[in-house]
Each structure stands twice: as C-alpha cells, then as structure tokens.
Design a protein around this motif. Structure first.
Motif, PDB file in Angstrom:
ATOM      1  N   VAL A  58      13.305 -45.576 -11.143  1.00  0.00           N
ATOM      2  CA  VAL A  58      12.970 -44.295 -10.520  1.00  0.00           C
ATOM      3  C   VAL A  58      11.670 -43.778 -11.118  1.00  0.00           C
ATOM      4  O   VAL A  58      11.500 -43.767 -12.337  1.00  0.00           O
ATOM      5  N   ALA A  59      10.748 -43.337 -10.262  1.00  0.00           N
ATOM      6  CA  ALA A  59       9.448 -42.848 -10.720  1.00  0.00           C
ATOM      7  C   ALA A  59       9.299 -41.358 -10.451  1.00  0.00           C
ATOM      8  O   ALA A  59       9.669 -40.869  -9.383  1.00  0.00           O
ATOM      9  N   VAL A  60       8.760 -40.653 -11.436  1.00  0.00           N
ATOM     10  CA  VAL A  60       8.417 -39.239 -11.277  1.00  0.00           C
ATOM     11  C   VAL A  60       6.936 -39.110 -11.597  1.00  0.00           C
ATOM     12  O   VAL A  60       6.524 -39.179 -12.756  1.00  0.00           O
ATOM     13  N   MET A  61       6.126 -38.942 -10.559  1.00  0.00           N
ATOM     14  CA  MET A  61       4.674 -38.928 -10.710  1.00  0.00           C
ATOM     15  C   MET A  61       4.121 -37.540 -10.400  1.00  0.00           C
ATOM     16  O   MET A  61       4.631 -36.831  -9.540  1.00  0.00           O
ATOM     17  N   ILE A 102       2.947 -29.436 -10.223  1.00  0.00           N
ATOM     18  CA  ILE A 102       4.391 -29.194 -10.307  1.00  0.00           C
ATOM     19  C   ILE A 102       4.798 -29.210 -11.773  1.00  0.00           C
ATOM     20  O   ILE A 102       4.060 -29.697 -12.635  1.00  0.00           O
ATOM     21  N   ASN A 103       5.991 -28.680 -12.055  1.00  0.00           N
ATOM     22  CA  ASN A 103       6.511 -28.686 -13.423  1.00  0.00           C
ATOM     23  C   ASN A 103       7.118 -30.063 -13.695  1.00  0.00           C
ATOM     24  O   ASN A 103       8.325 -30.262 -13.630  1.00  0.00           O
ATOM     25  N   LEU A 104       6.240 -31.028 -13.970  1.00  0.00           N
ATOM     26  CA  LEU A 104       6.671 -32.421 -14.085  1.00  0.00           C
ATOM     27  C   LEU A 104       7.631 -32.640 -15.242  1.00  0.00           C
ATOM     28  O   LEU A 104       8.568 -33.423 -15.138  1.00  0.00           O
ATOM     29  N   PRO A 108       2.154 -39.130 -17.667  1.00  0.00           N
ATOM     30  CA  PRO A 108       1.959 -38.181 -18.768  1.00  0.00           C
ATOM     31  C   PRO A 108       1.401 -36.836 -18.328  1.00  0.00           C
ATOM     32  O   PRO A 108       1.220 -35.959 -19.164  1.00  0.00           O
ATOM     33  N   THR A 109       1.130 -36.658 -17.053  1.00  0.00           N
ATOM     34  CA  THR A 109       0.547 -35.467 -16.430  1.00  0.00           C
ATOM     35  C   THR A 109      -0.941 -35.325 -16.772  1.00  0.00           C
ATOM     36  O   THR A 109      -1.418 -35.870 -17.767  1.00  0.00           O
ATOM     37  N   CYS A 110      -1.642 -34.571 -15.916  1.00  0.00           N
ATOM     38  CA  CYS A 110      -3.062 -34.285 -16.137  1.00  0.00           C
ATOM     39  C   CYS A 110      -3.414 -33.031 -15.351  1.00  0.00           C
ATOM     40  O   CYS A 110      -2.532 -32.369 -14.783  1.00  0.00           O
ATOM     41  N   VAL A 133      -2.356 -38.473  -5.544  1.00  0.00           N
ATOM     42  CA  VAL A 133      -3.594 -39.255  -5.538  1.00  0.00           C
ATOM     43  C   VAL A 133      -3.314 -40.732  -5.764  1.00  0.00           C
ATOM     44  O   VAL A 133      -3.775 -41.603  -5.025  1.00  0.00           O
ATOM     45  N   ASN A 134      -2.542 -41.032  -6.820  1.00  0.00           N
ATOM     46  CA  ASN A 134      -2.240 -42.439  -7.078  1.00  0.00           C
ATOM     47  C   ASN A 134      -0.783 -42.672  -7.473  1.00  0.00           C
ATOM     48  O   ASN A 134      -0.427 -43.750  -7.920  1.00  0.00           O
ATOM     49  N   GLY A 135       0.063 -41.634  -7.300  1.00  0.00           N
ATOM     50  CA  GLY A 135       1.471 -41.771  -7.680  1.00  0.00           C
ATOM     51  C   GLY A 135       2.181 -42.945  -7.044  1.00  0.00           C
ATOM     52  O   GLY A 135       2.686 -43.841  -7.733  1.00  0.00           O
ATOM     53  N   PRO A 136       2.221 -43.037  -5.714  1.00  0.00           N
ATOM     54  CA  PRO A 136       2.931 -44.155  -5.068  1.00  0.00           C
ATOM     55  C   PRO A 136       2.347 -45.515  -5.429  1.00  0.00           C
ATOM     56  O   PRO A 136       3.072 -46.498  -5.556  1.00  0.00           O
TER      57      PRO A 136
END
Length: 359
Positions: free
Chosen positions: A296-299, A274-276, A267-269, A303-306
């Motif tokens: 498919v993941a777009v993080m 980046i322009n998520l 949800p972004t923070c 910090v904790n994306g992967p």
C-alpha cells in the motif's frame, strides 16, 4: 533473486533451517519458565506475530521440568537455553524439547557431553553452538590480545564443533554474536568460509527499540544481503513480540520472506497539500490486522506519486482538494480529499479478502 550460501539442513520440530529453506524468525521468552501460564501466553503472542521458533531459559531443574507442560500447550518448536549443566539438557530432552542451545566445551565433563549427544541423537534434536563475544574463554582472549576479535569467536565455535563431530553428531547450528556490528559481521563471514553448518544471525544485547532496531537491521541485513544466514533473532530490551516484528521487516525489506502488508510512504515536500503524516499513521494502523502480503502506498502529491509507487497494489496520491486512488501505477479514480482515506480503506478491504472462500 538473492543467492544464499548453501548450508547443511537441520530441523527444529517441523521448521527446516539451512539448505534452501525459508529463513526463519526466532525469539526468546522473558517470562520465568516455571510460570507456565505466563510463558504459554507469551509464546502464543509470539506465534501470532509470526515467530517460527521460540527459545526458553532453563536455569535450573524446575524450569526443565516445566518443558513437558509447555510442549503440551503450544504448537511452535521450543529451544532450551542451557549453560554448563548437562543434566538440565538430559531433562529437557526427556520432556520433548525440539532443540538445545548449549556449548559442549563449557560442560567440562566428557561423559556429560557424551550423554547429551547420545540422547540428542536418539531423539534427532539439533544443538546450537552459541558463541558470544562477551563470554569467550580467558585463554582464547589472551591469545588474541585480550580482545573478543572475530577470529577468536570463530576459533571458539570451531572448538565446540570439533567436540560434537568427534562424537559423530552433525545436527548443528551456529551463532557468533557481539553487540558490535562490524565484529559480528566479520565473525559470521569468516565462519561461513570455514563450515557449512546453518547460521543463526543476531546482534546480541542490541539495546532498546530506538537503537536496537538500527543495529540489528544493519548487522543482520548486511549478512543476509551477502547470502549468509539461515535463521534470525533480533535481540531487543522489552516485549519480545517487537523482536519478531522487526525481524519480519528485515526479511521483507530484502525480499526473503513475505509477512503481511508493506506500507510505502513518501517523506513529504513542499508540494504536499495533505496531512500525509496523519494519513500514513492511520493506514499503518489499518494494516496491522491484515495478514495478506499486499503493498500500500501513501504519496504526498499527484506529480509523481502513482509513478514512483507503481509496484503498489493500491495507493493514494494527495492533491489540492482532490486526490487520486491508483493501483499498479494506474489511476483508478479521483476523489475529494475528505473521502481519500475512506476510499483507500475500502480498496484495502477488497484486496485483503480477495480469494477468500474460493475452492
């Protein structure tokens, strides 16, 4: 693994419903059935979107007579939606329809009911008993204080079932739909406790995309999560192809079916550089033409994306000037931000074509 209620299996064409067969997706055309080219075109679009069974309206004999041409033009099983006139049911049965949606108690004439059942038995065509809260018998409504309660809906369905069972007909499917979610959930729950016929789930007249998707996901999803339901239809105002897409997403979210790719995006923070939103929208567009069930993941950050998206087959995590490409939680490479989307698309293409052409 989600436990499903065991139900008596039936077949609509080659599509099995009930037992432990996959939960199927249904929709209904909104073209005039007599407009054969338009109806065929819409059925093809529904099939391409992943629809397993398509219902068509049969308001008159002209529509019934169109069934033969439709059957010769499409591969998906067709269900005829009929009210009151048993002669229309006979006509579509003679023309090869795969299932009927007709309530025997509404036909009135016992000989008409018997004629329909006899023809359906001969051709091994199932009948769906469809109870809607908005069209219950007035006497039944009065019994329950003038309100379409779940108990009234179940009693109505049982009355129709009894008529068919007394004629030794058991290829039955049941729906109990209301536009009120709690009423629908309660009606299906009660029905599941009283009969083992397969259940066709849906929230009737759910509304437009914005509200109808939410009502359908909550109602249908709540029942499926309890193991109740064998086939589903999401009722939305608009293009019926959207119904199929939503139904597929509901089943995917519960792990009940696999329909193409799944996109995971955060949800972004304040950590996101980046322009998520733009990237996620482009990835979603890319995935529309892919049939393979990849995740498919777009993080937004490294910090904790992967870690949070470790189940994804492929994904990206944004950073400052650089981003990460990762798969199954493992970092594959670090790339400059302008190349992040290009690299991700390249990896998606590899996954989408993996295994094709192999013997």
């Amino acid at each position: 693994m989600m436990l499903r209620r065991d139900t008596r299996p039936i077949y609509i064409g080659k599509v099995g419903i009930g037992g432990h067969m996959p939960i199927s997706v249904q929709s209904m055309t909104n073209t005039k059935t007599t407009n054969i080219p338009a109806t065929v075109e819409q059925i093809h679009r529904l099939t391409e979107a992943g629809c397993d069974i398509v219902r068509i309206a049969i308001p008159d004999m002209a529509a019934a007579q169109a069934v033969e041409s439709l059957k010769n033009s499409v591969s998906v099983p067709l269900v005829a939606d009929i009210h009151f006139d048993y002669r229309l049911a006979i006509a579509v049965l003679e023309r090869g329809i795969d299932a009927l949606r007709i309530n025997p108690g509404n036909i009135g004439d016992p000989s008409g009911v018997r004629a329909v059942v006899t023809e359906a038995q001969k051709r091994r065509v199932p009948i769906r008993i469809g109870v809607n809260a908005g069209s219950l018998d007035k006497k039944l409504l009065a019994k329950y204080g003038g309100h379409p309660t779940p108990e009234a809906m179940v009693e109505s369905a049982l009355e129709h079932i009894k008529i068919l069972e007394e004629l030794d007909f058991f290829d039955i499917k049941i729906s109990l739909k209301a536009n009120d979610v709690p009423t629908t959930i309660r009606a299906y729950t009660l029905m599941s406790e009283q009969a083992n016929y397969p259940l066709h789930l849906g929230i009737t007249e759910a509304g437009t995309i914005s509200s109808g998707v939410i009502k359908s996901a909550v109602g249908i999803g709540a029942l499926l999560a309890q193991g109740i339901g064998d086939t589903i239809r999401v009722s939305l105002t608009g293009d019926p192809v959207e119904e199929v897409k939503v139904a597929s997403e509901i089943l995917k979210s519960l792990g009940l079916r696999q329909y193409g790719p799944t996109l995971v995006s955060c949800p972004t923070c304040g950590r996101c550089n980046i322009n998520l939103v733009n990237i996620a929208n482009q990835v979603e567009q890319k995935l529309r033409d892919i049939k393979k069930p990849i995740k498919v993941a777009v993080m937004g950050c490294v910090v904790n994306g992967p870690g949070e998206a470790r189940e994804a087959d492929i994904g990206i995590a944004g950073g400052t000037e650089y981003g990460l490409i990762f798969a199954k939680g493992e970092i594959l490479k670090k790339v400059p931000e302008p190349q992040l989307l290009t690299e991700l698309f390249s990896e998606i293409d590899k996954l989408a074509t993996e295994g094709k052409g192999e013997p």
